[in-house]
Design an enzyme around this catalytic site. Structure first.
Site, PDB file in Angstrom:
ATOM      1  N   TYR A 180      24.875  -7.582  -2.288  1.00 20.70           N
ATOM      2  CA  TYR A 180      23.473  -7.986  -2.288  1.00 20.70           C
ATOM      3  C   TYR A 180      23.387  -9.509  -2.481  1.00 20.70           C
ATOM      4  O   TYR A 180      24.330 -10.120  -3.008  1.00 20.70           O
ATOM      5  CB  TYR A 180      22.745  -7.238  -3.415  1.00 20.70           C
ATOM      6  N   ASN A 182      22.287 -11.519  -4.563  1.00 17.34           N
ATOM      7  CA  ASN A 182      22.504 -12.132  -5.873  1.00 17.34           C
ATOM      8  C   ASN A 182      23.953 -12.029  -6.363  1.00 17.34           C
ATOM      9  O   ASN A 182      24.265 -12.475  -7.463  1.00 17.34           O
ATOM     10  CB  ASN A 182      21.568 -11.521  -6.923  1.00 17.34           C
ATOM     11  N   LYS A 183      24.836 -11.476  -5.541  1.00 20.91           N
ATOM     12  CA  LYS A 183      26.237 -11.345  -5.937  1.00 20.91           C
ATOM     13  C   LYS A 183      27.030 -12.608  -5.572  1.00 20.91           C
ATOM     14  O   LYS A 183      26.587 -13.428  -4.765  1.00 20.91           O
ATOM     15  CB  LYS A 183      26.868 -10.126  -5.254  1.00 20.91           C
ATOM     16  N   HIS A 184      28.213 -12.759  -6.182  1.00 20.54           N
ATOM     17  CA  HIS A 184      29.067 -13.913  -5.885  1.00 20.54           C
ATOM     18  C   HIS A 184      29.395 -13.985  -4.393  1.00 20.54           C
ATOM     19  O   HIS A 184      29.534 -15.069  -3.830  1.00 20.54           O
ATOM     20  CB  HIS A 184      30.382 -13.823  -6.673  1.00 20.54           C
ATOM     21  N   ILE A 185      29.581 -12.821  -3.769  1.00 15.58           N
ATOM     22  CA  ILE A 185      29.767 -12.732  -2.322  1.00 15.58           C
ATOM     23  C   ILE A 185      28.600 -11.916  -1.778  1.00 15.58           C
ATOM     24  O   ILE A 185      28.325 -10.829  -2.269  1.00 15.58           O
ATOM     25  CB  ILE A 185      31.085 -12.010  -1.958  1.00 15.58           C
TER      26      ILE A 185
END
Length: 371
Positions: A180, A182-185
């Site tokens: 998603y 908002n994740k680091h990837i």
């Protein structure tokens, strides 16, 4: 004053280049080469043999639960303080979610309370790493070996994190990730299942593709889902994964800056910087209001909105979700630590595109609101 969103992804690497390749070649569906490349890169990053890309992290859990054969009559232990996807996957499989309270310092599952929840019907433990620190995994693996239990590792928030030097996503029978924004990837929407089991990998690949059969495509022995990841999404994932180490380093610097700027605020609990098994990667920067403050997180979040600061509440406890209570689940369950976190916890802007100037602005607003 310009609004500071709670999250803004960083897309200034090879994202456009790889997306253009998809468009130029016409490979925009799940059949493109970037899907396989992303799966192989993610599996290697997690020290896993197999990666199965899917459309989001929630369906990754659905496929994992189904592939493991968890069904009606089974019980799965998980933290009550987590995203609803974790419990929903268990309930949809017909199994019973059994919740455990949170640790007040790490906000992860309280490992010491797990063994008391194990019954003859327990089939698996779902490890869910929360916000920036991983769960203390070794004691859970010992319980799994002792009682013959399966381990599902939800590493949705742990891209690039390690536990005692080993990558999150490498533990247990099967692990899942979310991509998603908002994740680091990020791949916009997307998820990944990783495992060392060829049987589980094959099963998950079938489940993500409607359980089509190789020889008789439209003759179905089982029901699956269409949870395929597109080549466009995977192209984003490859570009993002190329810079994961840089992203983790950037997040840790942001967390350290917040720690320094907010260290003088005795009325709030800040994220734990490290344990003896991991350093925080600050997926989000969470804050918990201490009891001396006469208001809850919702009130503070509304005030910060007046300062143009974006926020998000902490997870709401699984045992207090109305949808599960209507099903008759969790009657009489009490998890006081998680209940407090849900009501007095929230997180502030901490996306990868956040600048030091914006972090200072958030800190200034928090000081004014909580004085």
């Amino acid at each position: 004053m310009e609004f500071i969103p709670v999250n803004q992804p960083l897309l200034d690497g090879n994202e456009k280049k790889y997306l253009n390749q998809c468009i130029d070649t016409g490979w925009i569906s799940s059949e493109g080469n970037f899907v396989k490349q992303f799966e192989e890169m993610m599996a290697a990053r997690c020290d896993r043999q197999y990666g199965i890309a899917v459309s989001n992290g929630s369906v990754a859990l659905d496929a994992a639960i189904t592939a493991l054969g968890i069904t009606k009559g089974d019980e799965v232990i998980l933290p009550t303080f987590t995203i609803i996807s974790c419990a929903a996957a268990i309930v949809r499989a017909g199994a019973l979610p059994v919740v455990v309270d949170a640790d007040p310092v790490t906000w992860n599952i309280d490992v010491q309370q797990i063994e008391a929840k194990i019954t003859p019907f327990t089939k698996a433990i779902m490890i869910v790493h929360i916000y920036g620190l991983p769960v203390d995994i070794d004691p859970i693996l010992e319980l799994a070996a002792k009682y013959g239990l399966l381990i599902i590792e939800d590493a949705a928030e742990m891209h690039g994190q390690t536990y005692k030097g080993l990558p999150c996503g490498s533990f247990g029978d099967i692990s899942t990730f979310s991509f998603y924004p908002n994740k680091h990837i990020t791949t916009g929407e997307g998820g990944m299942i990783v495992t060392n089991s060829p049987h589980l990998a094959e099963k998950c690949r079938s489940l993500r593709n409607l359980c089509f059969q190789p020889q008789k495509r439209f003759v179905h022995e089982e029901l699956g889902w269409n949870m395929r990841m597109s080549n466009l999404q995977a192209a984003l994932g490859v570009a993002q994964l190329e810079r994961l180490d840089t992203f983790v380093q950037r997040k840790r610097k942001m967390g350290e800056l917040y720690n320094n700027l907010l260290a003088d605020m005795a009325s709030i609990q800040l994220p734990l910087p490290q344990t003896d098994y991991a350093n925080n990667i600050y997926w989000v920067y969470g804050i918990v209001l201490k009891d001396l403050l006469p208001f809850d997180a919702e009130a503070v979040m509304k005030k910060l909105a007046d300062y143009q600061i974006g926020t998000r509440p902490f997870f709401w406890c699984m045992h207090q979700q109305p949808v599960f209570q209507k099903m008759g689940l969790f009657a009489g369950v009490s998890c006081p630590v998680a209940e407090n976190l849900a009501r007095r916890g929230f997180y502030i802007p901490s996306g990868l595109a956040l600048t030091e100037q914006q972090i200072q602005q958030v800190s200034d607003a928090l000081h004014e609101v909580l004085q």
